[in-house]
Write a protein that holds these residues in place. Structure first.
Motif, short mmCIF file in Angstrom:
data_model
loop_
_atom_site.label_atom_id
_atom_site.label_comp_id
_atom_site.label_asym_id
_atom_site.label_seq_id
_atom_site.Cartn_x
_atom_site.Cartn_y
_atom_site.Cartn_z
N MET A 1 0.83 -1.22 0.00
CA MET A 1 0.00 0.00 0.00
C MET A 1 0.85 1.25 0.00
SD MET A 1 -3.01 -0.71 2.79
CE MET A 1 -2.07 -1.72 3.95
N ILE A 2 1.92 1.22 0.79
CA ILE A 2 2.74 2.43 0.93
C ILE A 2 3.43 2.79 -0.39
CG2 ILE A 2 4.80 1.20 1.83
CD1 ILE A 2 3.62 4.71 2.93
N ILE A 3 3.82 1.79 -1.14
CA ILE A 3 4.45 2.07 -2.44
C ILE A 3 3.41 2.65 -3.41
CG2 ILE A 3 5.74 1.11 -4.41
CD1 ILE A 3 7.37 1.10 -1.81
N ARG A 4 2.20 2.10 -3.35
CA ARG A 4 1.13 2.65 -4.19
C ARG A 4 0.88 4.12 -3.81
NH1 ARG A 4 -1.38 -2.41 -2.84
NH2 ARG A 4 -3.08 -1.42 -1.68
N GLN A 5 0.88 4.40 -2.51
CA GLN A 5 0.68 5.77 -2.03
C GLN A 5 1.78 6.70 -2.53
OE1 GLN A 5 -2.62 5.84 -0.57
NE2 GLN A 5 -1.71 7.67 0.25
N VAL A 6 3.03 6.21 -2.41
CA VAL A 6 4.18 7.02 -2.83
C VAL A 6 4.09 7.35 -4.33
CG1 VAL A 6 6.69 6.92 -3.24
CG2 VAL A 6 5.76 6.25 -1.01
N PHE B 1 13.87 5.63 3.87
CA PHE B 1 13.14 6.49 4.80
C PHE B 1 13.30 7.97 4.46
CE2 PHE B 1 12.67 2.85 7.64
CZ PHE B 1 11.36 3.05 8.05
N ASN B 2 14.52 8.39 4.16
CA ASN B 2 14.76 9.83 4.02
C ASN B 2 14.36 10.38 2.66
OD1 ASN B 2 15.86 9.11 6.45
ND2 ASN B 2 17.76 10.22 6.18
N LEU B 3 14.54 9.58 1.61
CA LEU B 3 14.24 10.10 0.28
C LEU B 3 12.84 9.73 -0.19
CD1 LEU B 3 17.64 9.33 -1.51
CD2 LEU B 3 16.90 11.45 -0.43
N MET B 4 12.33 8.61 0.29
CA MET B 4 11.01 8.18 -0.19
C MET B 4 9.91 8.34 0.84
SD MET B 4 9.93 4.52 -1.94
CE MET B 4 9.46 3.59 -0.49
N LEU B 5 10.22 8.05 2.08
CA LEU B 5 9.15 8.01 3.10
C LEU B 5 9.12 9.26 3.99
CD1 LEU B 5 9.33 4.22 4.07
CD2 LEU B 5 7.77 5.35 2.48
N ARG B 6 9.88 10.25 3.65
CA ARG B 6 9.83 11.57 4.29
C ARG B 6 10.14 11.55 5.80
NH1 ARG B 6 4.09 13.39 1.70
NH2 ARG B 6 4.61 13.01 -0.47
N GLN B 7 11.06 10.72 6.20
CA GLN B 7 11.46 10.68 7.60
C GLN B 7 12.94 11.07 7.69
OE1 GLN B 7 9.01 10.27 9.85
NE2 GLN B 7 7.80 10.19 7.98
N ASN B 8 13.42 11.18 8.93
CA ASN B 8 14.82 11.54 9.10
C ASN B 8 15.51 10.46 9.94
OD1 ASN B 8 17.22 12.86 9.18
ND2 ASN B 8 16.58 14.43 10.64
N VAL B 9 15.98 9.45 9.25
CA VAL B 9 16.58 8.29 9.92
C VAL B 9 18.09 8.36 9.79
CG1 VAL B 9 16.84 5.79 9.69
CG2 VAL B 9 14.56 6.79 9.69
N ALA C 1 3.40 6.62 8.37
CA ALA C 1 2.01 6.48 7.93
C ALA C 1 1.32 7.85 7.91
CB ALA C 1 1.26 5.51 8.84
N ALA C 2 1.62 8.67 8.91
CA ALA C 2 0.98 9.99 9.00
C ALA C 2 1.35 10.87 7.80
CB ALA C 2 1.39 10.67 10.29
N ALA C 3 2.51 10.62 7.21
CA ALA C 3 2.94 11.42 6.07
C ALA C 3 2.20 11.04 4.78
CB ALA C 3 4.45 11.27 5.87
N PHE C 4 1.57 9.88 4.79
CA PHE C 4 0.96 9.40 3.54
C PHE C 4 -0.53 9.08 3.63
CE2 PHE C 4 5.43 8.74 2.89
CZ PHE C 4 5.60 9.10 1.56
N TYR C 5 -1.05 8.91 4.84
CA TYR C 5 -2.44 8.48 4.96
C TYR C 5 -3.28 9.47 5.75
CZ TYR C 5 -0.74 3.93 3.37
OH TYR C 5 -0.17 2.91 2.64
N GLN D 1 0.86 -0.13 9.23
CA GLN D 1 2.23 -0.13 9.77
C GLN D 1 2.99 -1.39 9.34
OE1 GLN D 1 1.83 0.59 13.97
NE2 GLN D 1 0.64 2.44 13.63
N GLU D 2 2.31 -2.51 9.34
CA GLU D 2 2.98 -3.76 8.91
C GLU D 2 3.33 -3.71 7.43
OE1 GLU D 2 0.70 -6.46 12.28
OE2 GLU D 2 0.18 -6.75 10.18
N ASP D 3 2.47 -3.06 6.67
CA ASP D 3 2.75 -2.92 5.23
C ASP D 3 4.01 -2.08 5.02
OD1 ASP D 3 1.87 -2.86 2.29
OD2 ASP D 3 2.00 -0.74 2.79
N ILE D 4 4.15 -1.00 5.77
CA ILE D 4 5.36 -0.16 5.65
C ILE D 4 6.59 -0.98 6.05
CG2 ILE D 4 6.56 1.91 6.48
CD1 ILE D 4 3.73 3.14 6.94
N ALA D 5 6.46 -1.73 7.15
CA ALA D 5 7.58 -2.56 7.63
C ALA D 5 8.02 -3.55 6.53
CB ALA D 5 7.18 -3.31 8.89
#
Lengths: 141, 167
Positions: A18-23, B24-32, B77-81, B92-96
């Motif tokens: 899902m997250i890749i689809r969102q991205v 995380f930093n380039l795709m998922l907008r976090q600072n890891v 998740a908060a950055a995308f949903y 959360q499991e999907d992101i993991a």
């Protein structure tokens, strides 16, 4: 940038996460796409592609069950999908892998993790491909 | 017995570090950030989400276990949903698993460039008890300025023919 209005193009994003689809969806929206649909596996994608004509399909190389690579190969063999751009999305960074995809009919490929700038550059090139594909039809008609 | 993967350990860890940070930093907008040593507090099982991905090649097997602090996944998740979806365990499991998939894929590509022929399985949500051997190689990441553990990647390798391996 290619002379094409992204809002007029229909995009399908196929990925089991899902997250890749969102991205991918957010990156497409940032480029002006408004017609975006998603599918999480081969069967769902097949159902959507039967019922609607998409201009650009982003497909994850590996999907549970039948792969995204197989999906791309199958549709590429059918003439009616000649003008549909298939963009493989993959974690692979091996050049041989990419060449294999392009030989099998992929229009382009995008590597995960998907970064906004790389995504924009790749899609801009794909849009040029779409414009070229549509040109002969436009002048003939 | 000789561990066939021993020469590659530090380079595998480098691939893990760069792919986690890029993801995380380039795709998922976090600072890891990567941490040379673990943060002061381990991720408690109540606050953790575990994912695993396996690389296989005939007699060789490499398992990568990911322990995520739920807060890191929640922020992602908060950055995308929408607000009502970000706390859902499935999100959360999907992101993991998506992160595990990307990191596993990068390691697979690296090892196959070195002459191996690994195939990667689909990532899955793991149970806390399946976190890898005590002597697994561990790579630690922080997601905030406090230097707390946001993600720990453990990996173990096994030569099923000789029984050699682990880290």
């Amino acid at each position: 940038m290619s002379a094409i209005n992204c809002a007029e193009l229909a995009a399908l994003v196929i990925d089991d996460h899902m997250i890749i689809r969102q991205v991918l969806e957010q990156n497409l929206r940032d480029m002006g796409f408004t017609q975006i649909e998603t599918a999480s596996n081969y069967q769902e994608a097949q159902g959507k592609m039967k019922s609607k004509r998409y201009d650009i399909v982003f497909v994850d190389w590996i999907l549970p069950g039948k792969s995204g690579y197989s999906l791309m190969q199958e549709y590429r063999q059918e003439r009616e999908y000649d003008e549909v751009a298939f963009v493989m999305v993959t974690t692979e960074t091996d050049e041989r892998h990419m060449i294999e995809a392009l030989k099998a009919g992929a229009t382009s490929y995008i590597m995960k993790p998907v970064t906004p700038n790389a995504f924009k550059d790749k899609v801009a090139k794909v849009l040029e491909w779409i414009v070229k594909k549509k040109q002969p039809r436009a002048t003939a008609g | 017995m000789k561990d066939p993967m021993a020469p590659y350990r530090s380079r595998i860890s480098s691939v893990v570090v760069s792919s986690v940070i890029d993801t995380f930093n380039l795709m998922l907008r976090q600072n890891v950030t990567a941490m040379p040593v673990p943060g002061p507090a381990a991720i408690g099982p109540d606050m953790a989400v575990y994912a695993c991905v396996r690389l296989d090649q005939q007699d060789l097997r490499a398992d990568f276990y990911f322990s995520f602090d739920r807060t890191l996944l929640l922020l992602t998740a908060a950055a995308f949903y929408e607000k009502d979806r970000e706390a859902q365990p499935a999100i959360q499991e999907d992101i993991a698993c998506a992160v595990a998939n990307i990191v596993g894929g990068k390691v697979k590509t690296f090892l196959n460039h070195e002459g191996y022929h690994f195939e990667m399985g689909l990532p899955f949500v793991a149970k806390p008890g399946a976190l890898g051997a005590d002597d697994a190689v561990r790579v630690h990441f922080s997601f905030d300025k406090s230097g707390s553990n946001g993600l720990v990647v453990n990996y173990v390798m096994e030569d099923r023919k000789t029984g050699a391996g682990s880290a």
